[in-house]
Enzyme design. Sequence first.
Site, mmCIF file in Angstrom:
data_model
loop_
_atom_site.group_PDB
_atom_site.id
_atom_site.type_symbol
_atom_site.label_atom_id
_atom_site.label_comp_id
_atom_site.label_asym_id
_atom_site.label_seq_id
_atom_site.Cartn_x
_atom_site.Cartn_y
_atom_site.Cartn_z
ATOM 1 N N GLY A 34 -12.962 9.813 -0.349
ATOM 2 C CA GLY A 34 -12.443 11.004 0.312
ATOM 3 C C GLY A 34 -10.956 11.151 0.126
ATOM 4 O O GLY A 34 -10.312 10.405 -0.616
ATOM 5 N N ASP A 144 -13.674 -4.758 1.591
ATOM 6 C CA ASP A 144 -12.792 -4.287 0.509
ATOM 7 C C ASP A 144 -11.340 -4.594 0.832
ATOM 8 O O ASP A 144 -10.472 -3.729 0.776
ATOM 9 C CB ASP A 144 -12.987 -2.788 0.272
ATOM 10 C CG ASP A 144 -12.397 -2.332 -1.069
ATOM 11 O OD1 ASP A 144 -12.214 -3.188 -1.957
ATOM 12 O OD2 ASP A 144 -12.133 -1.126 -1.223
#
Length: 732
Positions: A34, A144
């Site tokens: 995004g 992550d």
Amino acid sequence: MVAADRNAGGIRGQKAVFVGPHQLLRPLGEGGMGQVYLARSPGLRLLAVKVIRPEYAEDPQFQRRFQQEVEAARRVTGFHTPPVVDAEPRGRRPWMATAYLPAPALGEVILRFGTFSEAGVRALGAALAEALAAIHAAGVVHRDLKPGNVLIARDGPRVIDFGISRAFDATHLTRTGMVCGTPGYIAPECIVSASVTSAAADVFSLGCLLVYALTGRTPFGSGEPAQINRRVVYEEPDLSGVPGTLRPLVASCLDKDPARRSTATTLLGALAPVDPGALLSPGLLAELDARERQAEADLAAPQADPPALPVRTWQSLSRRGLFGLGAGLGAGAAAAVGVPLLLTRRTRPTGSAATVGKPVDAWGVDAAGTGSPPAGPEPLWSKPITGMTVDHQLSLLGATPVWWNEGMGAVGYDGTTGRQAWSREDAQFFQVQNDLIYGTSLDFAGLVWLNDKAESHRSPLVVPAAQRDEAAMSLRVFGADSRTVVLARETSLTGGGIVAGADLGSGAVLWQQEITENLAVSLARHQDSMLSGSGSSMGLVADGRCYFEDSGVIHAVDLRTGASRWQATGVTSAGVPSRLLRTGGLLLVVHGLAVVALDPATGQQRWAAPATPQPIFGCALGAGRLLLSGAMGTAYCLDVTTGRGSWHTTVGVTTAADRGADYQAPSAGEGFFGVPLPSRPSGVAVLDAADGAIRWVVNSASDEGRWTTAAKGGTLYCASATTLRAFRAGGA
């Protein structure tokens, strides 16, 4: 997301745009999932708002997982994790807002100010261990942890982006079977089995971060993602440069067996006591001062009232509504970067495509007909192809279609008969430019380029021998004339690199310039954007100049000397790579939803096109028209002389299985555009360049994966993973 009626305090002076009750101020960056915007809450707090891409937003599985992760993220407490302030996980465009920190990411800090001392790394490790302990205690796994997800603030590091990674991974993995995460920071058990999720995986990533902060590199080297992942699974980490006092602790984080790794709590105790001030170099302190002054200015910008109720929220829009902000709504001209077009009339596809009627707005969106388009003709010829089935590319060297795979060989075909003309496996090819294909010799000692007859030329490689292995996989050619070639390569896994001009004959470096923005993002997108006249996402060569973008600034430099000719700001925003094209006395900049034309001699803006309602995935330039292919199977065309929108067409119906897949670039031929379909079965639509009418569509249920296209004159070439075809699509 809605727009206020009055012009006050919105993005770059345009109408105010809101996500929920929060007013967007400017873009901060873009990721695979995004866009991130700086926003101001009704209570005058600065927020970082991440808006999810439309290809993920409407997937029910994604929405469920995203809601679960937002709820979990809200449970995370602790000093080293910015709190979740607000979220809408089930809307048409889900979003999440966290407290904004005016601080650079770890990768930027290392690139600009150098590696940390042992005391600095101890302070960093203790802060990250404390953050992970709080995250894990809330039942969340980050998945992550990397330099881009660690901010170095004045009062200590912060871990960001921990609330959405699992939702994204779950959705993406079910579609592609790929390993998600950042190569060099993914734990070996997650590479072997993508479904594995454990707190120990975050500890492994932390160990990689500590090595990076000490040495400026990861412990498993650089190169292709598959190469790095193989080293993570099978080879021992390179801990050279790690002080002996820290080596046992780092080694325990990087143990192949997750059961033997230290926990975050254990690491915290082993690293204490620490000196937080050891992280703050003079250069970093000056950067923090500048960012904090900018944050004060952002907070003091004119406010705008939210729209009066009732408002049209994302949830109230129809499924085919085109709306919202996409990548790169930052600096630029009013028409290009204002509030995106909210359409009141839409194309309504039937079957796999729809036709176009007369224009009713800036992009000619009204559809005046229904029914299926004509089926395509039989191919002029069809040729089975084998060998390179992953990430294959189709390009034209003169009149010769060439089927190739980045980093591998190339095969040329006779454009008239489809007969194989030549095959080259003695070089690794990376780029097609000016009817030549560029690559390196297998030993990376020389730059190689071929013409349409596979006649080979060679020049010494402008990379020091000690750096060739690391540079080889990130090297790209993005421009050349008869004397000079311009290359770019990464110098850091987390961003940054070098653009260099070199003499084609001798290989001598004529000039070079450091790139501070994340060059890895540009390199990843560069190949798709260069196909079929799509423009370079790094730069291009024309008019004796080299044009490129860095951190939201367009640069024009002399091709032979590297001397600056001009710089243009306010056209793009940092973190969102642009495509650059040269045509008709104009330099075109395609950025997010915007297209802006600049004077190539001065950098002055000539025109700005209306913002497209959908993010742009690819573009093709032909006969004074620019085709922009976007999400949801859309295609927009503008006149490059005036910047006015000409027409809009929907070329395919996007299904749940399509979302998250790669969108191939369109191609331009004589009077037509070839657009790969975003729907299954695979195929291509041929559009009339004058009005966008769909001339015909070809589908093939037997071909796996998306088609790539290339056009020459009236011929359209299409390649799948198994077949190369040629069609008569335009011309006399």
